[in-house]
Write a protein that holds these residues in place. Structure first.
Motif, PDB file in Angstrom:
ATOM      1  N   LEU A  51      -8.241  41.224  27.689  1.00 18.84           N
ATOM      2  CA  LEU A  51      -7.142  40.363  27.257  1.00 18.84           C
ATOM      3  C   LEU A  51      -6.287  41.104  26.255  1.00 18.84           C
ATOM      4  CD1 LEU A  51      -9.106  37.005  26.708  1.00 18.84           C
ATOM      5  CD2 LEU A  51      -7.880  37.741  28.762  1.00 18.84           C
ATOM      6  N   GLN A  52      -5.007  40.750  26.227  1.00 14.54           N
ATOM      7  CA  GLN A  52      -4.063  41.384  25.332  1.00 14.54           C
ATOM      8  C   GLN A  52      -3.963  40.583  24.043  1.00 14.54           C
ATOM      9  OE1 GLN A  52      -2.495  44.302  25.892  1.00 14.54           O
ATOM     10  NE2 GLN A  52      -1.545  44.239  23.876  1.00 14.54           N
ATOM     11  N   PRO A  53      -4.364  41.113  22.865  1.00 11.78           N
ATOM     12  CA  PRO A  53      -4.279  40.351  21.609  1.00 11.78           C
ATOM     13  C   PRO A  53      -2.830  40.112  21.202  1.00 11.78           C
ATOM     14  CG  PRO A  53      -4.881  42.621  21.176  1.00 11.78           C
ATOM     15  CD  PRO A  53      -4.891  42.474  22.668  1.00 11.78           C
ATOM     16  N   GLY A  54      -2.581  38.950  20.591  1.00  4.63           N
ATOM     17  CA  GLY A  54      -1.242  38.612  20.111  1.00  4.63           C
ATOM     18  C   GLY A  54      -0.266  38.272  21.204  1.00  4.63           C
ATOM     19  N   ALA A  55      -0.748  37.994  22.417  1.00  2.00           N
ATOM     20  CA  ALA A  55       0.141  37.684  23.531  1.00  2.00           C
ATOM     21  C   ALA A  55      -0.473  36.584  24.378  1.00  2.00           C
ATOM     22  CB  ALA A  55       0.380  38.928  24.374  1.00  2.00           C
ATOM     23  N   LEU A  56       0.344  35.992  25.239  1.00  2.00           N
ATOM     24  CA  LEU A  56      -0.136  34.969  26.165  1.00  2.00           C
ATOM     25  C   LEU A  56      -0.786  35.655  27.360  1.00  2.00           C
ATOM     26  CD1 LEU A  56      -0.287  32.018  27.168  1.00  2.00           C
ATOM     27  CD2 LEU A  56       1.983  32.361  28.199  1.00  2.00           C
ATOM     28  N   ASN A  57      -2.015  35.322  27.639  1.00  3.42           N
ATOM     29  CA  ASN A  57      -2.770  35.908  28.748  1.00  3.42           C
ATOM     30  C   ASN A  57      -2.967  34.851  29.826  1.00  3.42           C
ATOM     31  OD1 ASN A  57      -4.093  38.750  27.738  1.00  3.42           O
ATOM     32  ND2 ASN A  57      -3.793  37.309  26.049  1.00  3.42           N
ATOM     33  N   ILE A  58      -2.580  35.161  31.055  1.00  2.00           N
ATOM     34  CA  ILE A  58      -2.723  34.247  32.188  1.00  2.00           C
ATOM     35  C   ILE A  58      -3.661  34.892  33.194  1.00  2.00           C
ATOM     36  CG2 ILE A  58      -1.559  33.005  34.030  1.00  2.00           C
ATOM     37  CD1 ILE A  58       0.964  33.026  32.318  1.00  2.00           C
ATOM     38  N   ILE A  59      -4.711  34.186  33.541  1.00  2.49           N
ATOM     39  CA  ILE A  59      -5.694  34.689  34.516  1.00  2.49           C
ATOM     40  C   ILE A  59      -5.512  33.899  35.800  1.00  2.49           C
ATOM     41  CG2 ILE A  59      -8.152  34.994  35.013  1.00  2.49           C
ATOM     42  CD1 ILE A  59      -8.626  35.107  31.999  1.00  2.49           C
ATOM     43  N   TRP A  88     -26.485  38.547  31.366  1.00  6.91           N
ATOM     44  CA  TRP A  88     -25.937  38.388  30.021  1.00  6.91           C
ATOM     45  C   TRP A  88     -24.438  38.185  30.138  1.00  6.91           C
ATOM     46  CZ3 TRP A  88     -28.194  39.231  24.928  1.00  6.91           C
ATOM     47  CH2 TRP A  88     -29.572  39.463  24.950  1.00  6.91           C
ATOM     48  N   VAL A  89     -23.852  37.506  29.153  1.00  6.32           N
ATOM     49  CA  VAL A  89     -22.398  37.391  29.022  1.00  6.32           C
ATOM     50  C   VAL A  89     -22.049  37.708  27.572  1.00  6.32           C
ATOM     51  CG1 VAL A  89     -22.041  35.745  30.899  1.00  6.32           C
ATOM     52  CG2 VAL A  89     -22.613  34.901  28.619  1.00  6.32           C
ATOM     53  N   GLY A  90     -20.862  38.296  27.362  1.00  9.13           N
ATOM     54  CA  GLY A  90     -20.512  38.700  26.007  1.00  9.13           C
ATOM     55  C   GLY A  90     -19.026  38.643  25.733  1.00  9.13           C
ATOM     56  N   LEU A  91     -18.676  38.730  24.457  1.00 13.11           N
ATOM     57  CA  LEU A  91     -17.288  38.759  24.003  1.00 13.11           C
ATOM     58  C   LEU A  91     -17.116  39.888  22.999  1.00 13.11           C
ATOM     59  CD1 LEU A  91     -16.607  34.959  23.217  1.00 13.11           C
ATOM     60  CD2 LEU A  91     -15.997  36.190  25.307  1.00 13.11           C
ATOM     61  N   ARG A  92     -15.998  40.585  23.133  1.00 14.19           N
ATOM     62  CA  ARG A  92     -15.597  41.532  22.081  1.00 14.19           C
ATOM     63  C   ARG A  92     -14.414  40.918  21.356  1.00 14.19           C
ATOM     64  NH1 ARG A  92     -12.570  46.667  21.514  1.00 14.19           N
ATOM     65  NH2 ARG A  92     -11.712  46.340  23.603  1.00 14.19           N
ATOM     66  N   LEU A  93     -14.576  40.735  20.039  1.00 10.41           N
ATOM     67  CA  LEU A  93     -13.603  40.002  19.238  1.00 10.41           C
ATOM     68  C   LEU A  93     -12.924  40.929  18.246  1.00 10.41           C
ATOM     69  CD1 LEU A  93     -15.878  36.932  18.382  1.00 10.41           C
ATOM     70  CD2 LEU A  93     -14.289  37.137  20.311  1.00 10.41           C
ATOM     71  N   LEU A  94     -11.646  40.651  18.002  1.00  6.20           N
ATOM     72  CA  LEU A  94     -10.873  41.354  16.974  1.00  6.20           C
ATOM     73  C   LEU A  94     -10.843  40.465  15.732  1.00  6.20           C
ATOM     74  CD1 LEU A  94      -9.025  43.695  16.087  1.00  6.20           C
ATOM     75  CD2 LEU A  94      -7.089  42.365  17.008  1.00  6.20           C
ATOM     76  N   VAL A  95     -11.424  40.953  14.644  1.00  4.70           N
ATOM     77  CA  VAL A  95     -11.465  40.208  13.382  1.00  4.70           C
ATOM     78  C   VAL A  95     -10.666  40.977  12.332  1.00  4.70           C
ATOM     79  CG1 VAL A  95     -13.671  39.125  13.949  1.00  4.70           C
ATOM     80  CG2 VAL A  95     -13.630  41.293  12.695  1.00  4.70           C
ATOM     81  N   MET A 152      -7.181  33.395   8.123  1.00  6.85           N
ATOM     82  CA  MET A 152      -8.079  34.276   8.875  1.00  6.85           C
ATOM     83  C   MET A 152      -8.337  33.710  10.262  1.00  6.85           C
ATOM     84  SD  MET A 152     -10.850  35.067   5.838  1.00  6.85           S
ATOM     85  CE  MET A 152     -11.800  36.205   6.844  1.00  6.85           C
ATOM     86  N   SER A 153      -8.497  34.622  11.222  1.00  4.82           N
ATOM     87  CA  SER A 153      -8.745  34.223  12.601  1.00  4.82           C
ATOM     88  C   SER A 153      -9.319  35.408  13.349  1.00  4.82           C
ATOM     89  CB  SER A 153      -7.456  33.738  13.266  1.00  4.82           C
ATOM     90  OG  SER A 153      -6.523  34.816  13.345  1.00  4.82           O
ATOM     91  N   PHE A 154      -9.725  35.193  14.585  1.00  2.00           N
ATOM     92  CA  PHE A 154     -10.082  36.318  15.455  1.00  2.00           C
ATOM     93  C   PHE A 154      -9.483  36.080  16.828  1.00  2.00           C
ATOM     94  CE2 PHE A 154     -14.045  33.666  15.790  1.00  2.00           C
ATOM     95  CZ  PHE A 154     -13.895  33.283  17.115  1.00  2.00           C
ATOM     96  N   GLN A 155      -9.384  37.157  17.589  1.00  2.00           N
ATOM     97  CA  GLN A 155      -8.854  37.091  18.937  1.00  2.00           C
ATOM     98  C   GLN A 155      -9.847  37.741  19.895  1.00  2.00           C
ATOM     99  OE1 GLN A 155      -4.533  37.888  19.404  1.00  2.00           O
ATOM    100  NE2 GLN A 155      -4.550  38.439  17.227  1.00  2.00           N
ATOM    101  N   ILE A 156      -9.825  37.263  21.133  1.00  8.26           N
ATOM    102  CA  ILE A 156     -10.734  37.788  22.153  1.00  8.26           C
ATOM    103  C   ILE A 156     -10.094  39.019  22.798  1.00  8.26           C
ATOM    104  CG2 ILE A 156     -11.961  37.282  24.291  1.00  8.26           C
ATOM    105  CD1 ILE A 156     -11.893  34.326  23.485  1.00  8.26           C
ATOM    106  N   LEU A 157     -10.811  40.139  22.738  1.00  7.15           N
ATOM    107  CA  LEU A 157     -10.335  41.366  23.379  1.00  7.15           C
ATOM    108  C   LEU A 157     -10.878  41.496  24.796  1.00  7.15           C
ATOM    109  CD1 LEU A 157     -10.759  43.880  20.407  1.00  7.15           C
ATOM    110  CD2 LEU A 157      -8.662  42.737  21.173  1.00  7.15           C
ATOM    111  N   ASP A 158     -12.173  41.178  24.974  1.00 10.05           N
ATOM    112  CA  ASP A 158     -12.793  41.352  26.285  1.00 10.05           C
ATOM    113  C   ASP A 158     -13.799  40.237  26.535  1.00 10.05           C
ATOM    114  OD1 ASP A 158     -11.724  44.106  27.028  1.00 10.05           O
ATOM    115  OD2 ASP A 158     -12.755  44.555  25.139  1.00 10.05           O
ATOM    116  N   ILE A 159     -13.875  39.819  27.791  1.00 12.21           N
ATOM    117  CA  ILE A 159     -14.948  38.946  28.273  1.00 12.21           C
ATOM    118  C   ILE A 159     -15.794  39.795  29.215  1.00 12.21           C
ATOM    119  CG2 ILE A 159     -15.533  36.809  29.470  1.00 12.21           C
ATOM    120  CD1 ILE A 159     -12.705  35.797  28.806  1.00 12.21           C
ATOM    121  N   VAL A 160     -17.084  39.928  28.898  1.00 14.92           N
ATOM    122  CA  VAL A 160     -17.944  40.860  29.616  1.00 14.92           C
ATOM    123  C   VAL A 160     -19.051  40.090  30.329  1.00 14.92           C
ATOM    124  CG1 VAL A 160     -19.331  42.959  29.449  1.00 14.92           C
ATOM    125  CG2 VAL A 160     -17.473  42.545  27.802  1.00 14.92           C
ATOM    126  N   LEU A 161     -19.261  40.419  31.617  1.00 15.17           N
ATOM    127  CA  LEU A 161     -20.335  39.841  32.402  1.00 15.17           C
ATOM    128  C   LEU A 161     -21.256  40.959  32.856  1.00 15.17           C
ATOM    129  CD1 LEU A 161     -17.679  37.956  32.808  1.00 15.17           C
ATOM    130  CD2 LEU A 161     -19.014  36.912  34.635  1.00 15.17           C
TER     131      LEU A 161
END
Length: 369
Positions: A22-30, A67-74, A1-10
């Motif tokens: 962010l793109q799940p299951g792929a390498l993301n470069i910022i 506020w800062v937030g994360l949307r996660l894929l579980v 089991m794991s989760f991935q980050i979909l969005d970083i929200v400010l």
């Protein structure tokens, strides 16, 4: 089991939001210009994943966001986690928003409110990544507490700052901080899979058995303490039995069982009280008479001592009074102590014809006795 980050929200203080997708299951470069907040993204993620303090660096992001937030894929849907950015001079904030649904839309700023606490957030996130119940017990003799791996420990193996990437001394995230290297050594077997659920169950059983053992040892110590007190009482009873002739005069038993056996034997012996009294009657009468004589001698000596003390007190009083009288007569010239053959009356200065009167030397001699 794991989760991935979909969005970083400010969220800005005005209610606006900035979303880094962010793109799940792929390498993301910022990428971006220097000092535009790229480095702060790791600290934002760390803060939203349950950090006890906010390490978002001071700058435009820290000053302009509320506020800062994360949307996660579980595994079973999506999770949204948000935390309020602490005010200047404050290390952290305990206002935490948590929501889990099959599909989550990023909430607006006015929808954010406290729905959980920091400890519960760690447990929920640990559950989403499949970290079950576990425990690491330090070796015997060490005073540090047991450690349970959670989402915070998993981040040691997922994050790397720029300074950590180029370091030739440290491999893991925050390894240079105090106590972190030991924590990494403790939880690494669990994350490598060397510690399975069966091992955890056995360790839990072992902890229970050790706890029961400590309880039994404590009860045994209490029992030994009580037993020692009772053994002392048994020795007193046996000593009294020796004085009465019920137990032979010898070394007293040293064990509890021997004392119990000896007391039982004494209890089973038949004793004739009348016979004992007849045997000891003459000796008792002699001791009584000796006691009476000693009491009389004591009273006599006490009376003589009191008389001697009284005589000494009278003698001291007479000597003091005599000295005072001599001093008074000397001051008015009625008593001249220099002429030992004085036969003249000190008051009228007439000659004393009675030669039998004591002279001054004789008076002094009498006063000094």
């Amino acid at each position: 089991m794991s989760f991935q980050i979909l969005d970083i929200v400010l969220y800005s203080k005005k209610g606006e939001s900035r979303v880094v997708q962010l793109q799940p299951g792929a390498l993301n470069i910022i990428t971006g210009a220097s000092k535009t907040g790229k480095t702060a993204l790791i600290e934002i993620i760390d803060y939203c994943l349950g950090s006890s303090e906010c390490y978002i660096p001071e700058g435009i992001i820290r000053r302009s966001t509320s506020w800062v937030g994360l949307r996660l894929l579980v595994d079973k849907g999506e999770v949204f986690v948000a935390r309020r950015v602490p005010k200047p001079g404050v290390k952290t904030s305990f206002e935490i928003y948590y929501d889990v649904q099959t599909k989550i839309d990023i909430p607006s700023l006015n929808q954010l409110k406290t729905t959980t606490n920091l400890q519960t957030l760690e447990l929920l996130l640990s559950k989403h990544v499949g970290i079950g119940e576990n425990i690491h017990e330090p070796p015997e003799g060490q005073t540090r507490k047991s450690l349970q791996a959670n989402i915070r420990h998993a981040l040691f193996f997922n994050f790397q700052q720029q300074s950590e990437i180029i370091s030739n001394k440290h491999l893991f995230h925050k390894q240079s901080e105090e106590w972190i290297p030991q924590a990494i050594r403790d939880v690494l077997p669990f994350f490598l899979g060397a510690v399975d659920e069966d091992y955890i169950r056995k360790m839990d059983k072992l902890r229970q058995l050790k706890g029961n053992l400590r309880l039994l040892e404590r009860k045994q110590m209490e029992f030994e303490a009580v037993r020692g007190s009772v053994l002392t009482k048994a020795h007193l009873l046996l000593s009294e039995s020796q004085n009465l002739g019920l137990f032979p005069v010898s070394d007293l038993p040293q064990t509890w069982d021997e004392c119990v056996t000896a007391l039982r034997e004494i209890r089973q012996e038949s004793v004739n009280p009348d016979k004992e009294v007849l045997i000891e009657d003459d000796e008792f009468e002699r001791l009584q008479q000796e006691r009476a004589h000693l009491i009389e001698d004591y009273k006599l000596l006490k009376t003589e001592l009191e008389a001697a003390k009284s005589l000494d007190t009278d003698r001291s009083s007479y000597a003091i009074e005599s000295k005072e009288q001599v001093a008074r007569l000397s001051t008015i010239g009625l008593f001249q102590g220099n002429d030992e053959n004085l036969v003249v009356c000190p008051v009228c200065q007439s000659e004393l014809k009675n030669d039998a009167l004591p002279n001054v030397s004789q008076l002094r001699s009498a006063l000094s006795k």
